[in-house]
Design a protein around this motif. Sequence first.
Motif, PDB file in Angstrom:
ATOM      1  N   LEU A   1      69.767  90.119  51.185  1.00 31.58           N
ATOM      2  CA  LEU A   1      69.125  89.339  49.988  1.00 31.58           C
ATOM      3  C   LEU A   1      68.436  90.876  49.225  1.00 31.58           C
ATOM      4  O   LEU A   1      68.146  90.762  47.945  1.00 31.58           O
ATOM      5  N   GLY A   2      67.828  91.587  50.102  1.00 34.51           N
ATOM      6  CA  GLY A   2      66.800  92.541  49.699  1.00 34.51           C
ATOM      7  C   GLY A   2      65.429  92.256  49.231  1.00 34.51           C
ATOM      8  O   GLY A   2      64.732  92.713  48.529  1.00 34.51           O
ATOM      9  N   LYS A   3      65.382  91.088  49.823  1.00 32.82           N
ATOM     10  CA  LYS A   3      64.092  90.168  49.803  1.00 32.82           C
ATOM     11  C   LYS A   3      64.029  89.331  51.081  1.00 32.82           C
ATOM     12  O   LYS A   3      64.968  88.686  51.412  1.00 32.82           O
ATOM     13  N   PRO A   4      62.645  88.933  51.201  1.00 31.66           N
ATOM     14  CA  PRO A   4      62.632  87.843  52.478  1.00 31.66           C
ATOM     15  C   PRO A   4      63.136  86.649  52.440  1.00 31.66           C
ATOM     16  O   PRO A   4      63.383  86.100  51.024  1.00 31.66           O
ATOM     17  N   GLN A   5      63.901  86.317  53.310  1.00 31.69           N
ATOM     18  CA  GLN A   5      64.612  85.138  53.330  1.00 31.69           C
ATOM     19  C   GLN A   5      63.716  83.863  53.098  1.00 31.69           C
ATOM     20  O   GLN A   5      62.768  83.683  53.580  1.00 31.69           O
ATOM     21  N   GLY A   6      64.225  83.068  52.233  1.00 28.66           N
ATOM     22  CA  GLY A   6      63.412  81.855  51.622  1.00 28.66           C
ATOM     23  C   GLY A   6      62.226  82.104  50.666  1.00 28.66           C
ATOM     24  O   GLY A   6      61.364  81.396  50.688  1.00 28.66           O
ATOM     25  N   GLN A   7      62.244  83.205  50.212  1.00 28.98           N
ATOM     26  CA  GLN A   7      61.102  83.791  49.329  1.00 28.98           C
ATOM     27  C   GLN A   7      61.089  82.628  47.985  1.00 28.98           C
ATOM     28  O   GLN A   7      59.843  82.392  47.610  1.00 28.98           O
ATOM     29  N   ASP A   8      61.873  82.515  47.372  1.00 25.37           N
ATOM     30  CA  ASP A   8      61.872  81.377  46.327  1.00 25.37           C
ATOM     31  C   ASP A   8      61.260  80.058  46.776  1.00 25.37           C
ATOM     32  O   ASP A   8      60.313  79.518  46.114  1.00 25.37           O
ATOM     33  N   LEU A   9      61.864  79.480  47.874  1.00 25.42           N
ATOM     34  CA  LEU A   9      61.134  78.452  48.469  1.00 25.42           C
ATOM     35  C   LEU A   9      59.622  78.563  48.855  1.00 25.42           C
ATOM     36  O   LEU A   9      58.686  77.646  48.775  1.00 25.42           O
ATOM     37  N   ALA A  10      59.323  79.483  49.395  1.00 23.86           N
ATOM     38  CA  ALA A  10      57.903  79.864  49.850  1.00 23.86           C
ATOM     39  C   ALA A  10      57.163  80.101  48.580  1.00 23.86           C
ATOM     40  O   ALA A  10      55.930  79.693  48.598  1.00 23.86           O
ATOM     41  N   SER A  11      57.749  80.458  47.582  1.00 27.77           N
ATOM     42  CA  SER A  11      56.847  80.389  46.213  1.00 27.77           C
ATOM     43  C   SER A  11      56.780  79.161  45.589  1.00 27.77           C
ATOM     44  O   SER A  11      55.962  79.169  44.539  1.00 27.77           O
ATOM     45  N   GLY A  12      57.501  78.075  46.170  1.00 33.37           N
ATOM     46  CA  GLY A  12      57.287  76.732  45.418  1.00 33.37           C
ATOM     47  C   GLY A  12      58.507  76.393  44.455  1.00 33.37           C
ATOM     48  O   GLY A  12      58.299  75.477  43.731  1.00 33.37           O
ATOM     49  N   ASN A  13      59.338  77.411  44.430  1.00 34.46           N
ATOM     50  CA  ASN A  13      60.491  76.990  43.544  1.00 34.46           C
ATOM     51  C   ASN A  13      61.512  76.099  44.387  1.00 34.46           C
ATOM     52  O   ASN A  13      62.213  76.633  44.879  1.00 34.46           O
ATOM     53  N   LEU A  14      61.553  74.884  43.774  1.00 31.20           N
ATOM     54  CA  LEU A  14      62.300  74.139  44.596  1.00 31.20           C
ATOM     55  C   LEU A  14      63.862  74.031  43.796  1.00 31.20           C
ATOM     56  O   LEU A  14      63.834  73.567  42.746  1.00 31.20           O
ATOM     57  N   THR A  15      64.787  74.405  44.616  1.00 31.30           N
ATOM     58  CA  THR A  15      66.167  74.461  44.071  1.00 31.30           C
ATOM     59  C   THR A  15      67.020  73.494  44.684  1.00 31.30           C
ATOM     60  O   THR A  15      66.728  72.546  45.506  1.00 31.30           O
ATOM     61  N   ALA A  16      68.451  73.591  44.311  1.00 32.13           N
ATOM     62  CA  ALA A  16      69.130  72.320  44.665  1.00 32.13           C
ATOM     63  C   ALA A  16      69.380  72.079  45.931  1.00 32.13           C
ATOM     64  O   ALA A  16      69.311  70.848  46.343  1.00 32.13           O
ATOM     65  N   PRO A  17      69.404  73.010  47.072  1.00 34.70           N
ATOM     66  CA  PRO A  17      69.509  72.881  48.326  1.00 34.70           C
ATOM     67  C   PRO A  17      68.377  71.810  48.855  1.00 34.70           C
ATOM     68  O   PRO A  17      68.405  70.835  49.626  1.00 34.70           O
ATOM     69  N   ILE A  18      67.107  71.996  48.420  1.00 33.61           N
ATOM     70  CA  ILE A  18      66.183  71.118  48.891  1.00 33.61           C
ATOM     71  C   ILE A  18      65.897  69.932  48.135  1.00 33.61           C
ATOM     72  O   ILE A  18      65.458  68.853  48.894  1.00 33.61           O
ATOM     73  N   ILE A  19      66.325  69.942  46.871  1.00 32.18           N
ATOM     74  CA  ILE A  19      66.369  68.755  46.113  1.00 32.18           C
ATOM     75  C   ILE A  19      67.223  68.053  46.950  1.00 32.18           C
ATOM     76  O   ILE A  19      67.046  66.398  46.928  1.00 32.18           O
TER      77      ILE A  19
END
Length: 227
Positions: free
Chosen positions: A128-146
Amino acid sequence: KKTINSIYGTRVAVLAGDFLFAQSSWFLANLDNLEVIKLISQVIADFANGEISQASSLFDTDVTLEQYSDKSFYKTASLIAASCRSAAVFSGVSSDMKEAMYAYGKHLGLAFQIVDDILDFTQSAEQLGKPQGQDLASGNLTAPIIYALRNPLVKEELLDILSSEFVEEGSLERALHLVQLGGGLDAARALAQQEGETALAALACLSESPAKRSLQQMVEYVLHRIY
């Protein structure tokens, strides 16, 4: 790679962004086509709308799939859709074909964003070039978690973790596992596939050609990234 911000600081980074924005506006004005200027100007507004929407819905477990789709359109698909329609405008094709190309770009862009959101759960930090799950960790809830939050087997535990905003050690890793366990990734893959198929269907108005095949391959490439 190091960013401008990390090398020169925030002030220079903002000024560099302002310069690039001014340059793009100058090139846009020189296109001498009002329809295209309106299209790209709307994209700029959509970008801002998408970022505001995301910032105002962090850790919001009531976010719907429709709201997620709207945000994905503003942040990603709007630019691709407008670019495809702009190419059609410059080609002098019919209004129906312009609409078809806009639809192709829109659904290609949505598929791309969904796939990108899936990869946040499935790929390593090196990939990814960034930590895994970074979007989730920042509170950005995307399709998989919805989608995962719709599964009663994992919903309550996921809600507890999200409400705590990952303060406990290991909670992010647990949330990533629960999303997979709850079928969130499979459902998101199906959604990406659906968007890709809709994009391909929009190309029916084009005659067979190397150019059409290239557009089809773009969809195939985007979807291939999740497997």
